[in-house]
Design a protein around this motif. Sequence first.
Motif, PDB file in Angstrom:
ATOM      1  N   ALA A   1     -17.652 100.433 100.505  1.00 46.98           N
ATOM      2  CA  ALA A   1     -17.731  99.572  99.324  1.00 46.98           C
ATOM      3  C   ALA A   1     -16.798  98.374  99.461  1.00 46.98           C
ATOM      4  O   ALA A   1     -17.186  97.222  99.219  1.00 46.98           O
ATOM      5  N   TYR A   2     -15.560  98.610  99.858  1.00 48.39           N
ATOM      6  CA  TYR A   2     -14.609  97.507 100.014  1.00 48.39           C
ATOM      7  C   TYR A   2     -14.944  96.635 101.223  1.00 48.39           C
ATOM      8  O   TYR A   2     -14.710  95.419 101.203  1.00 48.39           O
ATOM      9  N   ALA A   3     -15.477  97.249 102.274  1.00 45.84           N
ATOM     10  CA  ALA A   3     -15.931  96.446 103.408  1.00 45.84           C
ATOM     11  C   ALA A   3     -17.084  95.534 102.999  1.00 45.84           C
ATOM     12  O   ALA A   3     -17.200  94.398 103.477  1.00 45.84           O
ATOM     13  N   GLY A   4     -17.935  96.039 102.100  1.00 38.35           N
ATOM     14  CA  GLY A   4     -19.026  95.219 101.588  1.00 38.35           C
ATOM     15  C   GLY A   4     -18.525  94.025 100.801  1.00 38.35           C
ATOM     16  O   GLY A   4     -19.123  92.932 100.861  1.00 38.35           O
ATOM     17  N   MET A   5     -17.428  94.215 100.047  1.00 38.36           N
ATOM     18  CA  MET A   5     -16.853  93.095  99.311  1.00 38.36           C
ATOM     19  C   MET A   5     -16.423  91.985 100.255  1.00 38.36           C
ATOM     20  O   MET A   5     -16.730  90.802 100.051  1.00 38.36           O
ATOM     21  N   VAL A   6     -15.716  92.355 101.318  1.00 39.58           N
ATOM     22  CA  VAL A   6     -15.255  91.359 102.285  1.00 39.58           C
ATOM     23  C   VAL A   6     -16.442  90.753 103.047  1.00 39.58           C
ATOM     24  O   VAL A   6     -16.520  89.535 103.236  1.00 39.58           O
ATOM     25  N   GLY A   7     -17.373  91.609 103.456  1.00 45.17           N
ATOM     26  CA  GLY A   7     -18.518  91.123 104.221  1.00 45.17           C
ATOM     27  C   GLY A   7     -19.431  90.231 103.414  1.00 45.17           C
ATOM     28  O   GLY A   7     -19.935  89.219 103.920  1.00 45.17           O
ATOM     29  N   CYS A   8     -19.649  90.580 102.133  1.00 42.93           N
ATOM     30  CA  CYS A   8     -20.516  89.755 101.277  1.00 42.93           C
ATOM     31  C   CYS A   8     -19.901  88.385 101.046  1.00 42.93           C
ATOM     32  O   CYS A   8     -20.592  87.362 101.113  1.00 42.93           O
ATOM     33  N   ASN A   9     -18.601  88.362 100.787  1.00 41.27           N
ATOM     34  CA  ASN A   9     -17.925  87.076 100.585  1.00 41.27           C
ATOM     35  C   ASN A   9     -17.998  86.223 101.848  1.00 41.27           C
ATOM     36  O   ASN A   9     -18.271  85.012 101.799  1.00 41.27           O
ATOM     37  N   GLY A  10     -17.764  86.846 103.004  1.00 43.24           N
ATOM     38  CA  GLY A  10     -17.843  86.109 104.256  1.00 43.24           C
ATOM     39  C   GLY A  10     -19.239  85.613 104.555  1.00 43.24           C
ATOM     40  O   GLY A  10     -19.421  84.480 105.032  1.00 43.24           O
ATOM     41  N   PHE A  11     -20.247  86.443 104.244  1.00 47.74           N
ATOM     42  CA  PHE A  11     -21.634  86.045 104.510  1.00 47.74           C
ATOM     43  C   PHE A  11     -22.045  84.860 103.643  1.00 47.74           C
ATOM     44  O   PHE A  11     -22.640  83.888 104.135  1.00 47.74           O
ATOM     45  N   LEU A  12     -21.740  84.935 102.338  1.00 49.93           N
ATOM     46  CA  LEU A  12     -22.124  83.837 101.446  1.00 49.93           C
ATOM     47  C   LEU A  12     -21.355  82.562 101.786  1.00 49.93           C
ATOM     48  O   LEU A  12     -21.921  81.454 101.728  1.00 49.93           O
ATOM     49  N   HIS A  13     -20.089  82.688 102.145  1.00 48.96           N
ATOM     50  CA  HIS A  13     -19.315  81.503 102.535  1.00 48.96           C
ATOM     51  C   HIS A  13     -19.881  80.886 103.814  1.00 48.96           C
ATOM     52  O   HIS A  13     -20.001  79.657 103.921  1.00 48.96           O
ATOM     53  N   TRP A  14     -20.220  81.733 104.775  1.00 47.26           N
ATOM     54  CA  TRP A  14     -20.813  81.236 106.021  1.00 47.26           C
ATOM     55  C   TRP A  14     -22.160  80.576 105.756  1.00 47.26           C
ATOM     56  O   TRP A  14     -22.484  79.535 106.342  1.00 47.26           O
ATOM     57  N   LEU A  15     -22.946  81.167 104.846  1.00 50.71           N
ATOM     58  CA  LEU A  15     -24.263  80.612 104.541  1.00 50.71           C
ATOM     59  C   LEU A  15     -24.137  79.251 103.866  1.00 50.71           C
ATOM     60  O   LEU A  15     -24.857  78.297 104.213  1.00 50.71           O
ATOM     61  N   LEU A  16     -23.238  79.126 102.911  1.00 48.37           N
ATOM     62  CA  LEU A  16     -23.068  77.866 102.198  1.00 48.37           C
ATOM     63  C   LEU A  16     -22.525  76.772 103.111  1.00 48.37           C
ATOM     64  O   LEU A  16     -22.972  75.627 103.061  1.00 48.37           O
ATOM     65  N   SER A  17     -21.560  77.131 103.967  1.00 49.28           N
ATOM     66  CA  SER A  17     -20.996  76.132 104.869  1.00 49.28           C
ATOM     67  C   SER A  17     -21.961  75.758 105.986  1.00 49.28           C
ATOM     68  O   SER A  17     -21.985  74.612 106.442  1.00 49.28           O
ATOM     69  N   GLY A  18     -22.794  76.717 106.400  1.00 50.24           N
ATOM     70  CA  GLY A  18     -23.740  76.453 107.469  1.00 50.24           C
ATOM     71  C   GLY A  18     -24.915  75.609 107.013  1.00 50.24           C
ATOM     72  O   GLY A  18     -25.304  74.635 107.677  1.00 50.24           O
TER      73      GLY A  18
END
Length: 228
Positions: free
Chosen positions: A141-158
């Motif tokens: 669950a906590y890994a998902g929090m970090v991974g989701c934030n990283g994924f959305l940030h990467w998607l927006l910046s990309g």
Amino acid sequence: WWRDCVTALVYIYLALTLGLEFVLPSYISPFAEVSGVTSNYVGNLITSGFWMAFVGTRFVVVLLETLMPIQHDVLLWLFSVVSAICGLLWAIYPHSEWSLWVAAVGIGAMLAPAFPSAVVVLTEARTVLKHKYVLLAFCFAYAGMVGCNGFLHWLLSGVGTVEALPCGVVGMLVTSWAVISFVVFLLKCAKPRCLQKKGCVAVESIMSTETWDQKLPDRKMHNLQLHS
């Protein structure tokens, strides 16, 4: 084997849904302001609507649990479908204020029973829920929090446009729906077949145990008669 598959899939589901639960509200207000959909004040109201729907739905689910039996795997599947539809409306109409309201309130309400119901499904799969399975659930669950934030940030910046946010959210919601659909399939189809194959051996062992327990007093009485 089906127990291990259900356990792994529930962990993946927790990573996706808990990640969205904690990360998505922090993106709603900036998305509303940067995309020009509405003001920052209204964006904060929409974020509040997300959490109000979340808390209200969790309360209703807990209340229903005390009144009637709930199949939590089917409940998660149904809520995943509704949340994916709400996210899809947001992705189709990203510049509309009403679609942002629908997505925030709908996704917030549908994510409410994700963690408690997933733990119930995990208990159903494992029968005896040991501490290590609960600990792994929290870790995912906590890994998902970090991974989701990283994924959305990467998607927006990309991509470079804020319109990529609803598309990323929809992708995660559809993935969680596919995962929980496979869980429902395993619990409704694979589990009965596996138990049916082992059923004859289990029934025979139970019958032999009951027969021995029934004969045990007779054997003791027979031995007493011999000694007397």
